[in-house]
Write a protein that holds these residues in place. Structure first.
Motif, PDB file in Angstrom:
ATOM      1  N   ALA A 173       0.810  -1.223   0.000  1.00 15.85           N
ATOM      2  CA  ALA A 173       0.000   0.000   0.000  1.00 15.85           C
ATOM      3  C   ALA A 173       0.840   1.267   0.000  1.00 15.85           C
ATOM      4  N   ALA A 174       2.152   1.132  -0.207  1.00 16.42           N
ATOM      5  CA  ALA A 174       3.032   2.290  -0.106  1.00 16.42           C
ATOM      6  C   ALA A 174       2.766   3.314  -1.209  1.00 16.42           C
ATOM      7  N   LEU A 175       2.928   4.572  -0.859  1.00 20.20           N
ATOM      8  CA  LEU A 175       2.856   5.675  -1.809  1.00 20.20           C
ATOM      9  C   LEU A 175       4.232   6.326  -1.902  1.00 20.20           C
ATOM     10  N   PRO A 176       4.541   6.982  -3.049  1.00 24.07           N
ATOM     11  CA  PRO A 176       3.699   7.162  -4.235  1.00 24.07           C
ATOM     12  C   PRO A 176       3.600   5.898  -5.073  1.00 24.07           C
ATOM     13  N   ALA A 177       2.498   5.797  -5.814  1.00 21.92           N
ATOM     14  CA  ALA A 177       2.267   4.641  -6.682  1.00 21.92           C
ATOM     15  C   ALA A 177       1.263   5.025  -7.761  1.00 21.92           C
ATOM     16  N   GLY A 178       1.586   4.736  -8.985  1.00 23.79           N
ATOM     17  CA  GLY A 178       0.640   4.950 -10.074  1.00 23.79           C
ATOM     18  C   GLY A 178       0.524   6.370 -10.583  1.00 23.79           C
ATOM     19  N   VAL A 179       1.448   7.255 -10.212  1.00 20.16           N
ATOM     20  CA  VAL A 179       1.386   8.632 -10.691  1.00 20.16           C
ATOM     21  C   VAL A 179       1.489   8.624 -12.217  1.00 20.16           C
ATOM     22  N   ALA A 180       0.574   9.374 -12.868  1.00 22.03           N
ATOM     23  CA  ALA A 180       0.519   9.352 -14.330  1.00 22.03           C
ATOM     24  C   ALA A 180       0.235  10.743 -14.879  1.00 22.03           C
ATOM     25  N   GLU A 181       0.574  10.933 -16.134  1.00 23.18           N
ATOM     26  CA  GLU A 181       0.266  12.181 -16.815  1.00 23.18           C
ATOM     27  C   GLU A 181      -1.232  12.448 -16.734  1.00 23.18           C
ATOM     28  N   GLY A 182      -1.594  13.668 -16.440  1.00 25.96           N
ATOM     29  CA  GLY A 182      -3.001  14.037 -16.326  1.00 25.96           C
ATOM     30  C   GLY A 182      -3.554  13.990 -14.919  1.00 25.96           C
ATOM     31  N   GLU A 330     -11.033  20.443   5.261  1.00 26.45           N
ATOM     32  CA  GLU A 330      -9.915  21.051   4.557  1.00 26.45           C
ATOM     33  C   GLU A 330     -10.388  22.079   3.524  1.00 26.45           C
ATOM     34  N   THR A 331      -9.570  23.100   3.328  1.00 26.64           N
ATOM     35  CA  THR A 331      -9.766  24.038   2.226  1.00 26.64           C
ATOM     36  C   THR A 331      -8.913  23.536   1.073  1.00 26.64           C
ATOM     37  N   VAL A 332      -9.563  23.243  -0.064  1.00 22.78           N
ATOM     38  CA  VAL A 332      -8.910  22.536  -1.164  1.00 22.78           C
ATOM     39  C   VAL A 332      -8.866  23.424  -2.404  1.00 22.78           C
ATOM     40  N   PHE A 333      -7.713  23.422  -3.068  1.00 19.10           N
ATOM     41  CA  PHE A 333      -7.547  24.151  -4.324  1.00 19.10           C
ATOM     42  C   PHE A 333      -7.029  23.187  -5.391  1.00 19.10           C
ATOM     43  N   ARG A 334      -7.582  23.281  -6.595  1.00 19.06           N
ATOM     44  CA  ARG A 334      -7.012  22.546  -7.734  1.00 19.06           C
ATOM     45  C   ARG A 334      -5.901  23.417  -8.290  1.00 19.06           C
ATOM     46  N   ILE A 335      -4.676  23.010  -8.038  1.00 24.87           N
ATOM     47  CA  ILE A 335      -3.557  23.894  -8.343  1.00 24.87           C
ATOM     48  C   ILE A 335      -2.804  23.509  -9.606  1.00 24.87           C
ATOM     49  N   GLY A 336      -3.142  22.365 -10.233  1.00 26.06           N
ATOM     50  CA  GLY A 336      -2.423  22.007 -11.443  1.00 26.06           C
ATOM     51  C   GLY A 336      -2.566  20.547 -11.788  1.00 26.06           C
ATOM     52  N   THR A 337      -1.662  20.086 -12.651  1.00 30.12           N
ATOM     53  CA  THR A 337      -1.701  18.710 -13.143  1.00 30.12           C
ATOM     54  C   THR A 337      -0.284  18.158 -13.291  1.00 30.12           C
ATOM     55  N   VAL A 338      -0.218  16.844 -13.412  1.00 24.66           N
ATOM     56  CA  VAL A 338       1.039  16.168 -13.731  1.00 24.66           C
ATOM     57  C   VAL A 338       1.187  16.138 -15.250  1.00 24.66           C
ATOM     58  N   ALA A 339       2.379  16.499 -15.725  1.00 24.54           N
ATOM     59  CA  ALA A 339       2.619  16.591 -17.163  1.00 24.54           C
ATOM     60  C   ALA A 339       4.021  16.086 -17.492  1.00 24.54           C
ATOM     61  N   PRO A 340       4.270  15.738 -18.744  1.00 25.59           N
ATOM     62  CA  PRO A 340       5.621  15.307 -19.118  1.00 25.59           C
ATOM     63  C   PRO A 340       6.651  16.393 -18.819  1.00 25.59           C
TER      64      PRO A 340
END
Length: 351
Positions: A173-182, A330-340
């Motif tokens: 169950a360890a993180l990070p795992a599965g990080v992907a573009e988008g 929590e106060t949540v902000f969408r701050i961006g994305t994962v990209a190449p």
């Protein structure tokens, strides 16, 4: 040995500056606070040579242990100078357990190290009560620690703190795992400066010619009290989000800010694109930037700039994770994305 030496009274440990009785008194004082943090798995209270914890009783079948250690840095100087030591223990716990949850681990227990030149029982009890409160809020048990009275090592009234936390997760169950573009980057608001960058903070305060008891230019409090706002504990909301699914990584935004901490959880070939206009810079950071004449790059690599934790989330589950976090307070902000690419690329400006 001369006759005069033989007639001189013998020295004692107390005369050398170490008061064992005060240490025993402190242990008795803090036992109720530690007991209030008990959770499944705790097998013994304070006072032994070691502390026992039963992972099976904590509900784990095939656990992997995760450990973290940290301190509070020069934020301690403000606590010492103002005498406001009641919440600095929360900072100590937060700096450790917020790191643990980034690995996907649930914090289970905590130990502290408190060192000072001369033990002041009342102040020490207040500090440990803060540590216990941080443990209670993050669901881990305060099961032990060390109080070191070291005359000649610290100036009068000075002390130092260090913490050590152990958590667990099921194997696989360890993180990070599965990080992907988008993947979507969800930023959780900080409660202020937290526990990093205080050497620069203190330099800015000195340049501004302000005292700790002066009114804070950015809050309705004294400057010292405002800057001692404790580090936010993200453990329970983050664990809830992880268990709900879709969370691929978490990054605790500490020293190094967004620009250095976020890349630590991204695989080779992937970077982060962040829109700095997605959230407003909190007043404390606006004041620090203006009073210290800090450029944007310096702000982003020194301070959390208003974002204390970032979750990297599957785009298809981002709405559900965001709702979970908001429901948890929590106060949540969408701050961006994962990209190449590599590292952190920013658009917009901090404002």
């Amino acid at each position: 040995m001369s006759d005069s030496d033989k007639s001189s009274p013998g020295l004692t440990y107390a005369e050398a500056g170490v008061d064992i009785a005060a240490g025993n008194t402190l242990v008795d004082r803090i036992k109720p606070a530690a007991a209030a943090t008990a959770r499944p798995g705790v097998m013994a209270g304070l006072g032994g040579f070691g502390a026992l914890f039963d992972l099976k009783a904590a509900g784990y079948d095939d656990p992997i242990l995760v450990a973290a250690t940290d301190g509070v840095g020069t934020k301690l100087r403000i606590a010492i100078d103002t005498g406001n030591v009641d919440t600095i223990g929360i900072d100590l716990v937060a700096m450790c357990v917020n790191d643990l949850v980034c690995q996907g681990a649930e914090p289970l227990f905590f130990l502290d190290y408190f060192a000072t030149g001369k033990l002041e029982v009342d102040a020490a009890a207040r500090i440990v009560a803060g540590i216990a409160e941080g443990c209670r809020l993050s669901g881990c048990a305060l099961i032990g620690g060390e109080t070191a009275e070291m005359p000649g090592m610290y100036e009068a009234g000075d002390f130092d703190l260090a913490g050590f936390a152990v958590g667990a997760m099921e194997r696989g169950a360890a993180l990070p795992a599965g990080v992907a573009e988008g993947d979507v980057l969800l930023g959780l608001a900080s409660d202020g400066v937290h526990s990093n960058g205080y050497s620069l903070v203190r330099g800015i305060v000195a340049r501004a010619g302000l005292s700790w008891d002066a009114p804070a230019p950015f809050a309705e409090a004294t400057l010292g009290a405002a800057l001692l706002t404790p580090t936010r504990l993200y453990v329970r909301p983050a664990l809830g989000a992880i268990r709900a699914g879709g969370v691929h990584a978490l990054a605790h935004i500490t020293g190094g800010g967004l620009t250095e901490n976020l890349p630590r959880v991204l695989p080779d070939g992937l970077g982060a694109e962040i829109d700095l206009a997605a959230w407003s810079l909190p007043p404390v950071f606006r004041w620090l930037a203006e009073a210290g004449r800090l450029d944007q790059a310096e702000m982003l690599r020194t301070f959390n700039a208003g974002i204390g934790m970032v979750l990297v989330v599957d785009a298809g589950q981002a709405d559900a994770v965001e709702d979970s976090l908001r429901d948890a307070g929590e106060t949540v902000f969408r701050i961006g994305t994962v990209a190449p690419g590599d590292g952190v690329r920013t658009t917009g400006t901090l404002a």
